[in-house]
Design an enzyme around this catalytic site. Structure first.
Site, PDB file in Angstrom:
ATOM      1  CB  THR A  63      -9.506   6.234   9.065  1.00  0.00           C
ATOM      2  OG1 THR A  63     -10.381   5.501   8.198  1.00  0.00           O
ATOM      3  CG2 THR A  63     -10.305   6.789  10.230  1.00  0.00           C
TER       4      THR A  63
ATOM      5  CG  ASN B 165     -14.486   5.037   3.713  1.00  0.00           C
ATOM      6  OD1 ASN B 165     -13.452   4.437   3.409  1.00  0.00           O
ATOM      7  ND2 ASN B 165     -15.333   4.580   4.612  1.00  0.00           N
ATOM      8  CG  PHE B 166     -15.573   3.417   0.140  1.00  0.00           C
ATOM      9  CD1 PHE B 166     -15.314   2.139   0.615  1.00  0.00           C
ATOM     10  CD2 PHE B 166     -16.653   4.120   0.677  1.00  0.00           C
ATOM     11  CE1 PHE B 166     -16.128   1.553   1.601  1.00  0.00           C
ATOM     12  CE2 PHE B 166     -17.462   3.555   1.664  1.00  0.00           C
ATOM     13  CZ  PHE B 166     -17.197   2.266   2.132  1.00  0.00           C
ATOM     14  CG  LEU B 167      -8.000   7.157  -2.370  1.00  0.00           C
ATOM     15  CD1 LEU B 167      -8.356   7.835  -3.687  1.00  0.00           C
ATOM     16  CD2 LEU B 167      -7.020   8.020  -1.582  1.00  0.00           C
TER      17      LEU B 167
ATOM     18  CG  LEU C  65     -19.001   3.097   8.003  1.00  0.00           C
ATOM     19  CD1 LEU C  65     -20.179   3.300   7.078  1.00  0.00           C
ATOM     20  CD2 LEU C  65     -19.341   2.119   9.115  1.00  0.00           C
TER      21      LEU C  65
HETATM   22  C1  YNC Z   1      -4.367   7.517   1.486  1.00  0.00           C
HETATM   23  N1  YNC Z   1      -4.833   6.336   1.888  1.00  0.00           N
HETATM   24  O1  YNC Z   1       1.008   9.916   0.405  1.00  0.00           O
HETATM   25  P1  YNC Z   1       2.452  12.518  -1.062  1.00  0.00           P
HETATM   26  S1  YNC Z   1      -8.201   5.152   3.036  1.00  0.00           S
HETATM   27  C2  YNC Z   1      -4.494   9.839   1.478  1.00  0.00           C
HETATM   28  N2  YNC Z   1      -4.982   8.647   1.877  1.00  0.00           N
HETATM   29  O2  YNC Z   1       1.094  11.798  -1.617  1.00  0.00           O
HETATM   30  P2  YNC Z   1      -0.455   7.926  -6.173  1.00  0.00           P
HETATM   31  C3  YNC Z   1      -2.790   8.897   0.301  1.00  0.00           C
HETATM   32  N3  YNC Z   1      -3.418  10.003   0.707  1.00  0.00           N
HETATM   33  O3  YNC Z   1       2.878  11.672   0.112  1.00  0.00           O
HETATM   34  P3  YNC Z   1      -1.335   5.264  -5.514  1.00  0.00           P
HETATM   35  C4  YNC Z   1      -3.228   7.608   0.653  1.00  0.00           C
HETATM   36  N4  YNC Z   1      -2.407   6.696   0.090  1.00  0.00           N
HETATM   37  O4  YNC Z   1       3.438  12.477  -2.171  1.00  0.00           O
HETATM   38  C5  YNC Z   1      -1.493   7.390  -0.579  1.00  0.00           C
HETATM   39  N5  YNC Z   1      -1.710   8.708  -0.454  1.00  0.00           N
HETATM   40  O5  YNC Z   1       2.078  13.884  -0.637  1.00  0.00           O
HETATM   41  C6  YNC Z   1      -0.927   9.791  -1.025  1.00  0.00           C
HETATM   42  N6  YNC Z   1      -4.651   1.379  -2.462  1.00  0.00           N
HETATM   43  O6  YNC Z   1      -0.470   9.107  -5.089  1.00  0.00           O
HETATM   44  C7  YNC Z   1       0.562   9.565  -0.886  1.00  0.00           C
HETATM   45  N7  YNC Z   1      -7.255   2.940  -0.127  1.00  0.00           N
HETATM   46  O7  YNC Z   1      -1.677   8.026  -7.018  1.00  0.00           O
HETATM   47  C8  YNC Z   1       1.114  10.445  -1.988  1.00  0.00           C
HETATM   48  O8  YNC Z   1      -0.512   6.631  -5.245  1.00  0.00           O
HETATM   49  C9  YNC Z   1       0.093  10.273  -3.087  1.00  0.00           C
HETATM   50  O9  YNC Z   1      -1.419   4.989  -6.970  1.00  0.00           O
HETATM   51  C10 YNC Z   1       0.523   9.199  -4.098  1.00  0.00           C
HETATM   52  O10 YNC Z   1      -2.814   5.577  -4.985  1.00  0.00           O
HETATM   53  C11 YNC Z   1      -3.107   5.591  -3.596  1.00  0.00           C
HETATM   54  O11 YNC Z   1     -10.194   5.863   1.598  1.00  0.00           O
HETATM   55  C12 YNC Z   1      -4.279   4.640  -3.322  1.00  0.00           C
HETATM   56  O12 YNC Z   1      -5.533   1.738   0.585  1.00  0.00           O
HETATM   57  C13 YNC Z   1      -4.514   4.624  -1.814  1.00  0.00           C
HETATM   58  O13 YNC Z   1      -6.000   2.094  -4.128  1.00  0.00           O
HETATM   59  C14 YNC Z   1      -5.508   5.169  -4.041  1.00  0.00           C
HETATM   60  O14 YNC Z   1      -2.684   2.825  -3.324  1.00  0.00           O
HETATM   61  C15 YNC Z   1      -3.921   3.230  -3.858  1.00  0.00           C
HETATM   62  O15 YNC Z   1      -0.746   4.214  -4.634  1.00  0.00           O
HETATM   63  C16 YNC Z   1      -4.975   2.189  -3.496  1.00  0.00           C
HETATM   64  O16 YNC Z   1       0.816   7.913  -6.919  1.00  0.00           O
HETATM   65  C17 YNC Z   1      -5.520   0.307  -1.972  1.00  0.00           C
HETATM   66  O17 YNC Z   1      -1.139   9.841  -2.450  1.00  0.00           O
HETATM   67  C18 YNC Z   1      -6.756   0.885  -1.301  1.00  0.00           C
HETATM   68  C19 YNC Z   1      -6.439   1.885  -0.203  1.00  0.00           C
HETATM   69  C20 YNC Z   1      -7.175   3.995   0.846  1.00  0.00           C
HETATM   70  C21 YNC Z   1      -8.184   3.789   1.947  1.00  0.00           C
HETATM   71  C22 YNC Z   1      -9.416   6.227   2.412  1.00  0.00           C
HETATM   72  C23 YNC Z   1      -9.408   7.647   2.951  1.00  0.00           C
HETATM   73  C24 YNC Z   1      -8.799   8.532   1.887  1.00  0.00           C
HETATM   74  C25 YNC Z   1      -8.606   9.948   2.375  1.00  0.00           C
HETATM   75  C26 YNC Z   1      -8.056  10.831   1.273  1.00  0.00           C
HETATM   76  C27 YNC Z   1      -7.758  12.247   1.748  1.00  0.00           C
HETATM   77  C28 YNC Z   1      -9.021  13.061   1.885  1.00  0.00           C
HETATM   78  C29 YNC Z   1      -8.715  14.511   2.236  1.00  0.00           C
HETATM   79  C30 YNC Z   1     -10.014  15.350   2.455  1.00  0.00           C
HETATM   80  C31 YNC Z   1     -10.723  15.678   1.132  1.00  0.00           C
HETATM   81  C32 YNC Z   1     -11.981  16.576   1.333  1.00  0.00           C
HETATM   82  C33 YNC Z   1     -11.536  17.909   1.808  1.00  0.00           C
HETATM   83  C34 YNC Z   1     -12.628  18.864   2.032  1.00  0.00           C
HETATM   84  C35 YNC Z   1     -13.132  19.886   2.353  1.00  0.00           C
END
Ligand code: YNC
Ligand code: MG
Length: 388
Positions: free
Chosen positions: A172, A136-138, A388
């Site tokens: 999520t 969470n909290f990415l 959350l």
């Molecule tokens: C996202 N929300 O598709 P591709 S939710 C996962 N979750 O990759 P860049 C995401 N991946 O498609 P930016 C994502 N959003 O090329 C984007 N991506 O393969 C993917 N927003 O990276 C995207 N918080 O750094 C693409 O994008 C790649 O600068 C692009 O950064 C993204 O917490 C982000 O919505 C979301 O702060 C950090 O936009 C940014 O845009 C931001 O160039 C506002 O990234 C806040 C926001 C997301 C909330 C959350 C759940 C995150 C889950 C992450 C995956 C976890 C996997 C399991 C890991 C543990 C494994 C074990 C064992």
């Protein structure tokens, strides 16, 4: 299309509908000695930091990063504003790892510019209980977007999860990634319709006046169910039994023990509220409802800066009809001055949403598992998990 996600052990779009693929882990665990020992490389102006969420100052830095850079609605009118108390609760459940609270700082200024977290959880998928990380909290600072920092953060949290011998995760997101186990919808129940309309959260319905709208959403002053009261520490064993029994019917749910229930569901002021029904005759705990507090900043409104929102968490009815129980939850949320009560269409929530005057929201919430394949997407009502 998904340069990063195509390389990860997640269900891929090309495999949707392929019934020959087995359910369960996509990749086997590797020996811990084969897990990369050093952090992934960041672009040279940045460095990793482990965020000590016991520290008031670190908690404030994380709070400020998220307050200005975390999730917004599609129209950029609202942004989640998780409180420090909430972050401290959400990130320190039983058995948490400090090493999973990961920040990125600018080397020169030491300013926190990105964040990602994991917390451990036992998640049951059908009849298997799997140790997972809930991610969470990415968040990446607005000025550092689209520089492929997110994949590095995800790989680093994955590495640190692997170092604890955990190989699966749940998360999520509002965006579609490969591939959701289910897609849920938010529903909103107005408690303070005038403010919601004033700030642009909702609109006056066709042929509706403000006064008719206020009357439509009016609620009684106090809960109706005899024996409805706040949950206390002594209720943890009974609530755990009630919840375990209820959650066992869903395909995916947390496997809560008493210490988890104490942490996640015992009321914490301004963070999580839980109520139960204690039978006035037998003193049995027969029903339970809970919601967490997650305000949003209102971006660019003259009159208001904060939207007070309650989010439905876990609810269980065995005697009191769920509709009546949730109506009582709305009443206490109104008493506590929330502006809106939100709920996903998970578990049995569909059975009360329309009748209790919730309206469907626009954004969708997709649920994902990492390194665990589910053969067919679930219906939201088959999901017993709220993150959350
Ligand atoms: C996202 N929300 O598709 P591709 S939710 C996962 N979750 O990759 P860049 C995401 N991946 O498609 P930016 C994502 N959003 O090329 C984007 N991506 O393969 C993917 N927003 O990276 C995207 N918080 O750094 C693409 O994008 C790649 O600068 C692009 O950064 C993204 O917490 C982000 O919505 C979301 O702060 C950090 O936009 C940014 O845009 C931001 O160039 C506002 O990234 C806040 C926001 C997301 C909330 C959350 C759940 C995150 C889950 C992450 C995956 C976890 C996997 C399991 C890991 C543990 C494994 C074990 C064992
Ligand atoms: Mg980036």
């Amino acid at each position: 299309r998904h340069k990063f996600w195509e390389t990860q052990p997640v269900g891929q779009f090309k495999d949707v509908g392929d019934t020959s693929l087995p359910e369960g882990p996509i990749e086997p665990p590797t020996p811990l000695s084969e897990v990369k020992q050093e952090p992934y490389n960041l672009p040279s102006p940045y460095e990793w930091t482990t965020c000590d969420m016991d520290s008031e100052d670190t908690c404030t830095e994380v709070y400020n990063l998220l307050k200005s850079n975390y999730v917004e609605d599609d129209e950029n009118m609202f942004r989640f504003n998780y409180s420090k108390e909430f972050l401290s609760w959400a990130l320190r459940p039983p058995g948490y790892y400090k090493s999973w609270h990961i920040g990125v700082r600018a080397k020169a200024s030491k300013k926190l510019v990105a964040f990602i977290t994991g917390v451990p959880a036992r998640i049951r998928v059908r009849d298997e209980v799997v140790m997972m990380a809930e991610i969470n909290f990415l968040c990446v600072h607005k000025k550092l977007r689209s520089k492929r920092l997110a994949p590095v953060m995800i790989k680093e949290v994955t590495r640190r999860v692997h170092l604890e011998n955990i190989w699966q995760a749940a998360y999520t997101a509002g965006v579609i990634l490969p591939t959701p186990i289910t897609t849920c919808q938010y529903w909103h129940r107005s408690l303070n319709p005038k403010k919601l309309i004033d700030v642009g959260f909702s609109r006056l319905g066709p042929r509706m006046t403000m006064s008719r709208t206020i009357k439509l959403y009016k609620l009684p002053d106090s809960p109706a169910t005899p024996g409805f009261r706040k949950m206390e520490l002594r209720d943890v064993p009974a609530v755990t039994r009630l919840l375990r029994n209820y959650l066992s019917q869903f395909v995916v749910s947390p496997d809560f023990e008493e210490n988890d229930v104490e942490h996640w569901l015992l009321p914490t002021e301004g963070v999580v509220d839980s109520y139960l029904v204690e039978s006035p005759e037998t003193h049995d705990v027969t029903d339970f409802c809970s919601f967490y507090t997650l305000p949003s900043s209102i971006l660019g409104n003259q009159n208001y800066s904060i939207l007070k929102a309650a989010y439905s968490y876990y609810n269980v009815s065995t005697k009191t009809p769920l509709l009546q129980l949730m109506n009582d939850a709305l009443i206490v949320a109104k008493q506590k001055d929330f502006d809106v009560f939100n709920a996903l269409d998970v578990m049995h929530n569909e059975s009360f949403l329309k009748e209790l005057k919730f309206g469907p929201g626009d954004g969708q919430l997709h649920y994902y598992l990492y390194n665990y394949r589910i053969r067919n997407a679930l219906r939201p009502s088959e999901l017993g998990l709220v993150l959350l």
